[in-house]
Design an enzyme around this catalytic site. Structure first.
Site, mmCIF file in Angstrom:
data_model
loop_
_atom_site.group_PDB
_atom_site.id
_atom_site.type_symbol
_atom_site.label_atom_id
_atom_site.label_comp_id
_atom_site.label_asym_id
_atom_site.label_seq_id
_atom_site.Cartn_x
_atom_site.Cartn_y
_atom_site.Cartn_z
ATOM 1 N N SER A 1 -7.582 5.390 3.396
ATOM 2 C CA SER A 1 -7.446 4.531 2.216
ATOM 3 C C SER A 1 -7.842 3.093 2.569
ATOM 4 O O SER A 1 -8.473 2.390 1.777
ATOM 5 C CB SER A 1 -6.008 4.559 1.697
ATOM 6 O OG SER A 1 -5.773 5.710 0.925
ATOM 7 N N LYS B 1 4.755 2.838 8.537
ATOM 8 C CA LYS B 1 3.524 3.574 8.819
ATOM 9 C C LYS B 1 2.330 2.635 8.967
ATOM 10 O O LYS B 1 1.557 2.727 9.936
ATOM 11 C CB LYS B 1 3.269 4.584 7.694
ATOM 12 C CG LYS B 1 2.144 5.551 7.934
ATOM 13 C CD LYS B 1 1.948 6.469 6.735
ATOM 14 C CE LYS B 1 3.227 7.203 6.354
ATOM 15 N NZ LYS B 1 3.030 8.131 5.227
ATOM 16 N N LYS C 1 5.375 1.856 -2.941
ATOM 17 C CA LYS C 1 5.333 3.235 -3.435
ATOM 18 C C LYS C 1 5.646 3.228 -4.923
ATOM 19 O O LYS C 1 6.348 2.337 -5.424
ATOM 20 C CB LYS C 1 6.361 4.107 -2.706
ATOM 21 C CG LYS C 1 6.027 5.594 -2.724
ATOM 22 C CD LYS C 1 4.928 5.925 -1.719
ATOM 23 C CE LYS C 1 4.682 7.427 -1.646
ATOM 24 N NZ LYS C 1 3.745 7.765 -0.554
ATOM 25 N N ASN D 1 -2.968 19.385 -0.316
ATOM 26 C CA ASN D 1 -4.041 18.812 0.490
ATOM 27 C C ASN D 1 -3.655 18.683 1.959
ATOM 28 O O ASN D 1 -4.438 18.986 2.857
ATOM 29 C CB ASN D 1 -4.420 17.420 -0.047
ATOM 30 C CG ASN D 1 -5.337 17.502 -1.253
ATOM 31 O OD1 ASN D 1 -5.962 18.529 -1.480
ATOM 32 N ND2 ASN D 1 -5.406 16.440 -2.018
ATOM 33 N N LYS E 1 0.855 -1.193 0.000
ATOM 34 C CA LYS E 1 0.000 0.000 0.000
ATOM 35 C C LYS E 1 0.880 1.227 0.000
ATOM 36 O O LYS E 1 1.793 1.362 0.812
ATOM 37 C CB LYS E 1 -0.896 0.014 1.249
ATOM 38 C CG LYS E 1 -1.948 1.115 1.206
ATOM 39 C CD LYS E 1 -3.087 0.704 0.319
ATOM 40 C CE LYS E 1 -4.068 1.846 0.044
ATOM 41 N NZ LYS E 1 -3.563 2.787 -0.986
#
Length: 424
Positions: free
Chosen positions: A357, A102, A114, A229, A78
């Site tokens: 997410s 994370k 990534k 954002n 992810k």
């Protein structure tokens, strides 16, 4: 035989070297799991792809793309996809590794991954950007999927880019697969609350940290680097809590107003043009002066490597909230600790985005969607619980929040590695 691969011989001061230094610092706290620590220092899989596209003028341009899966012991990969002219393999490797940490720190059932393309997206038309995205998705389609690796937006990518990625993957596999990416438009299976989730996570962890050090948010002076954002959403929430936004830096420059920058005046312009350039409600100051601004809370929400040792010596903030990935160099970390500046590290501070997410991914599988209030309540509960576990670890071992976050996360990753064993 000596390997010359970049993950064995990283460039000095590269993001990957920063990550490796962080792993070395946590190794003494891993106990018997330290025998597996080399697992964390090598990405499981790194894919480099050529992306040829036809430009609007009929010429063919080639771009280099990457997708790195750092660790998949706890679940599918992810992590986001960024479009930026400075993207390198080492950067993407580090970002994937930080995603492993994370996701484990927040206890999500994911590994870390990534992606990135070395491109200046502002130089492409919308159609060229679509062709780039679709070709990139096709090239990395070998290793992504709802149960394999789930991309998301990052620097210079957004819901539209995710929609193109989802559609391309779906066309190539012959079935609509909404769960292959997150951060999608709402009507394509996206989640409410996703756009502002990372900034909200920065605010929630920042609010909890401020309480710990007896820093009232009402009247606190906040400086933000990066006003996309993450930076803008965090700034809005801090201002709503009574803080003053005194300085902002983005790619167009730096603005300062000691009396507080009026977001009501600034935000319409930022939404219209995508930057703070030309705003008349604050003083323009030299970019390097940003690091000398008198503030209580600093939020680096741009790119990695921004807080250098020299800048760490100058910061006046009491609290640093890492909205970006890897914004503080290890030597700067030590200086901030010596000066009594509390740093809430990226691997917990900006985990709000990947947490929502995860909610989106779950909603896509169940085809049952939650309200934005439900999303925000669940996000806050997870973030606060994760931070408290990390803070307890920091207090127990008398270590920094960053090392404590790595200790919690690495223990979870390496326990999964040990329990799964080696195959074959």
């Amino acid at each position: 035989m000596t390997s010359n691969l970049s993950f064995v011989h990283p460039s000095p001061d590269s993001p990957w070297q920063t990550y490796l230094s962080q792993v070395d610092r946590v190794t003494p706290y891993l106990g018997h799991l330290a025998r597996w620590v080399e697992t964390l220092k090598r990405p499981k899989r790194a894919l480099i792809v050529d992306i040829p596209i036809e430009l609007d003028d009929g010429t063919v341009a080639h771009y280099e793309g990457f997708r790195v899966q750092h660790n998949l012991s706890r679940g599918p990969g992810k992590g986001g996809v960024r479009y930026h002219p400075a993207v390198t393999l080492e950067e993407v490797m580090a970002l994937a590794a930080w995603m492993s940490i994370k996701n484990a720190a927040v206890n999500l059932p994911y590994g870390g991954a990534k992606g990135g393309v070395r491109v200046e997206p502002k130089q492409l038309s919308l159609k060229e950007l679509e062709r780039l995205t679709r070709r990139y998705t096709s090239e990395i389609g070998l290793i992504i999927g709802p149960q394999q690796d789930i991309p998301a937006p990052d620097v210079n990518t957004n819901a539209q880019v995710m929609a193109w990625m989802m559609d391309t993957y779906s066309m190539n596999t012959g079935a609509t697969s909404t769960g292959v990416v997150t951060g999608k438009p709402i009507h394509l299976g996206g989640s409410l609350g996703r756009v502002k989730a990372t900034g909200r996570g920065v605010f929630v962890t920042g609010r909890e940290a401020a309480r710990r050090i007896n820093l009232p948010l009402d009247g606190a002076r906040v400086a933000v680097q990066g006003f996309g954002n993450v930076g803008s959403s965090a700034a809005e929430l801090f201002v709503q809590a009574g803080a003053q936004l005194v300085a902002i830096q983005d790619h167009t420059g730096t603005i300062f107003n000691g009396g507080g920058i009026e977001l009501a005046d600034l935000m319409p312009m930022v939404q219209r043009q995508g930057s703070i350039g030309g705003f008349t409600g604050a003083e323009v100051i030299p970019d390097e002066d940003f690091w000398d601004v008198d503030c209580d809370i600093l939020i680096p929400a741009a790119l990695e490597g921004q807080i250098t040792p020299a800048r760490a010596q100058r910061l006046k903030a009491k609290l640093v909230l890492e909205g970006a990935n890897g914004p503080t160099l290890p030597e700067a970390d030590d200086i901030l600790a010596e000066r009594g500046v509390l740093v809430v590290p990226d691997v917990i501070c900006n985990a709000g985005g990947v947490t929502v997410s995860y909610f989106e991914w779950v909603q896509d599988f169940s085809s049952f969607f939650w309200t934005e209030d439900e999303i925000n309540v669940r996000l806050e509960k997870i973030m606060i619980g994760a931070l408290r576990r990390i803070w307890d670890t920091a207090d127990q071992h008398r270590i920094s929040l960053r090392t404590a976050t790595f200790a919690v996360a690495c223990e979870r990753i390496l326990t999964a590695r040990e329990e799964r064993g080696l195959y074959p």
